[in-house]
Design an enzyme around this catalytic site. Sequence first.
Site, PDB file in Angstrom:
ATOM      1  N   ARG A   1       0.113  -6.431 -10.349  1.00  0.00           N
ATOM      2  CA  ARG A   1      -0.938  -7.184  -9.419  1.00  0.00           C
ATOM      3  C   ARG A   1      -2.487  -7.584  -9.829  1.00  0.00           C
ATOM      4  NH1 ARG A   1      -0.030  -2.220  -5.038  1.00  0.00           N
ATOM      5  NH2 ARG A   1       1.893  -2.976  -4.128  1.00  0.00           N
TER       6      ARG A   1
ATOM      7  N   GLN B   1       3.043  -0.862   7.813  1.00  0.00           N
ATOM      8  CA  GLN B   1       2.774  -0.855   6.354  1.00  0.00           C
ATOM      9  C   GLN B   1       4.063  -1.451   5.664  1.00  0.00           C
ATOM     10  OE1 GLN B   1       3.870   1.987   7.516  1.00  0.00           O
ATOM     11  NE2 GLN B   1       5.184   2.889   6.024  1.00  0.00           N
TER      12      GLN B   1
ATOM     13  N   HIS C   1       0.006   2.437   9.048  1.00  0.00           N
ATOM     14  CA  HIS C   1      -0.980   2.933   8.368  1.00  0.00           C
ATOM     15  C   HIS C   1      -2.187   2.805   9.236  1.00  0.00           C
ATOM     16  CE1 HIS C   1       1.253   3.997   4.953  1.00  0.00           C
ATOM     17  NE2 HIS C   1       0.884   3.053   4.223  1.00  0.00           N
TER      18      HIS C   1
ATOM     19  N   CYS D   1      -0.178  -1.939   0.574  1.00  0.00           N
ATOM     20  CA  CYS D   1       0.030  -1.710   2.056  1.00  0.00           C
ATOM     21  C   CYS D   1      -1.398  -1.646   2.488  1.00  0.00           C
ATOM     22  CB  CYS D   1       1.121  -0.889   2.498  1.00  0.00           C
ATOM     23  SG  CYS D   1       1.038   0.566   1.826  1.00  0.00           S
TER      24      CYS D   1
ATOM     25  N   ALA E   1      13.568   0.589   2.170  1.00  0.00           N
ATOM     26  CA  ALA E   1      13.229   0.497   3.407  1.00  0.00           C
ATOM     27  C   ALA E   1      12.325  -1.125   3.227  1.00  0.00           C
ATOM     28  CB  ALA E   1      11.987   1.407   3.594  1.00  0.00           C
TER      29      ALA E   1
ATOM     30  N   LYS F   1      -6.834   1.159  -5.486  1.00  0.00           N
ATOM     31  CA  LYS F   1      -6.230   0.050  -5.077  1.00  0.00           C
ATOM     32  C   LYS F   1      -7.112  -0.752  -4.386  1.00  0.00           C
ATOM     33  CE  LYS F   1      -1.642   1.636  -5.937  1.00  0.00           C
ATOM     34  NZ  LYS F   1      -0.343   2.200  -5.185  1.00  0.00           N
TER      35      LYS F   1
ATOM     36  N   GLY G   1       5.460   5.457   3.916  1.00  0.00           N
ATOM     37  CA  GLY G   1       5.000   4.981   2.717  1.00  0.00           C
ATOM     38  C   GLY G   1       5.592   5.719   1.464  1.00  0.00           C
TER      39      GLY G   1
HETATM   40  C1  2RA Z   1       2.261   4.895   0.163  1.00  0.00           C
HETATM   41  N1  2RA Z   1       0.902   2.708  -0.161  1.00  0.00           N
HETATM   42  O1  2RA Z   1       1.814   4.804   1.672  1.00  0.00           O
HETATM   43  C2  2RA Z   1       1.893   3.783  -0.770  1.00  0.00           C
HETATM   44  C3  2RA Z   1       2.888   3.182  -1.278  1.00  0.00           C
HETATM   45  N2  2RA Z   1       3.650   2.406  -0.352  1.00  0.00           N
HETATM   46  O2  2RA Z   1       2.699   5.768  -0.206  1.00  0.00           O
END
Ligand code: 2RA
Length: 326
Positions: free
Chosen positions: A93, A306, A231, A122, A12, A202, A153
């Site tokens: 990261r 996202q 999101h 994201c 994606a 994160k 996600g």
């Molecule tokens: C999720 N942020 O939404 C994590 C990985 N993309 O599952």
Amino acid sequence: MKTVAIAGATGAVGAQMLECLKERKIPVNIKLLASARSKGKIIDGLVVEELKEDSFDGVDYVLGACENDVTKKWMPWAQKAGCVVVDNSSAFRLEDDVPLVVPEINAQDIQNNQGIIANPNCSTIIALVACDALKKEFGIKRMVVTTMQAVSGAGVKGIHDLETQIIDPNAPREAFPYQIAFNLIPQIGDFDDLGISKEEWKMQNEGRKIWHDPDLLVNCTCVRVPVLRSHSESITLECEKEVDVEKAREVLKSALGVQLKDDPQNKVYPMPLDTTNQDDVFVGRIRKDITDPEGKTLSLFCCGDQIRKGAATNAVQILEKLLEQN
Ligand code: 2RA
């Protein structure tokens, strides 16, 4: 003309990276790389090649859209070929020599790269784009965040689960341990001994690096919700200065990458269906936390796509900055 390879081109995020390169008319040669099972597929007239040791010969930049384990395998090959990599995985990261970049916030960090630049998570990107102007105006000491993260996600398996379970709640599950249709799952990633998930850590860890603010405090709860894409995040900011809603709206109106959607009396507020498939972060429901007697706490609600701004668009924006510099 420079050559850009997309590693993980059939997922994606990889597919969105290709779309962003074309939308933004970035003048580069494009090479699509993916696993052996995707070799020979045609995407937008480009033939997908198998990702292997010599894939990066003649490549100048790599947009990485693979999971951590696959990324760690091919990264040395890209470095050996002298590529500069913009990587969307979480593998690098927090490495000291790897800039973690949201171009609207800390583009200047790109120049410190040693061959790898990392894309933040994201939900981190969406929260920090929404709050950066407010941090500059009021100073943010602590964030309390609840994310509502779309099933995409978790990739195509997440989409599958929602789409099949809406029709048949007992359909086989591929992505989540529980039914996601008509439900919420308050877990994304494994929990540590403190009961905090990897996804939740994160926001603080990455936020401190992007904002160059080692004292930033973030209490984050990540929730999977039955939304296909985009999101959403409910955010409360404990600030250094007294906050003012009109001033907050004013600074957000001119904030890079933000659209102010804040007229709740007329039912104007951010919603994931509205942010899907566009690049801005929508911010609204801005209000003072009336339980704070010092008036230094502000609450808001934001949404962002996202897959776009939370991943592909952010990475392509970093690439644009790299191309400008070279
Ligand atoms: C999720 N942020 O939404 C994590 C990985 N993309 O599952």
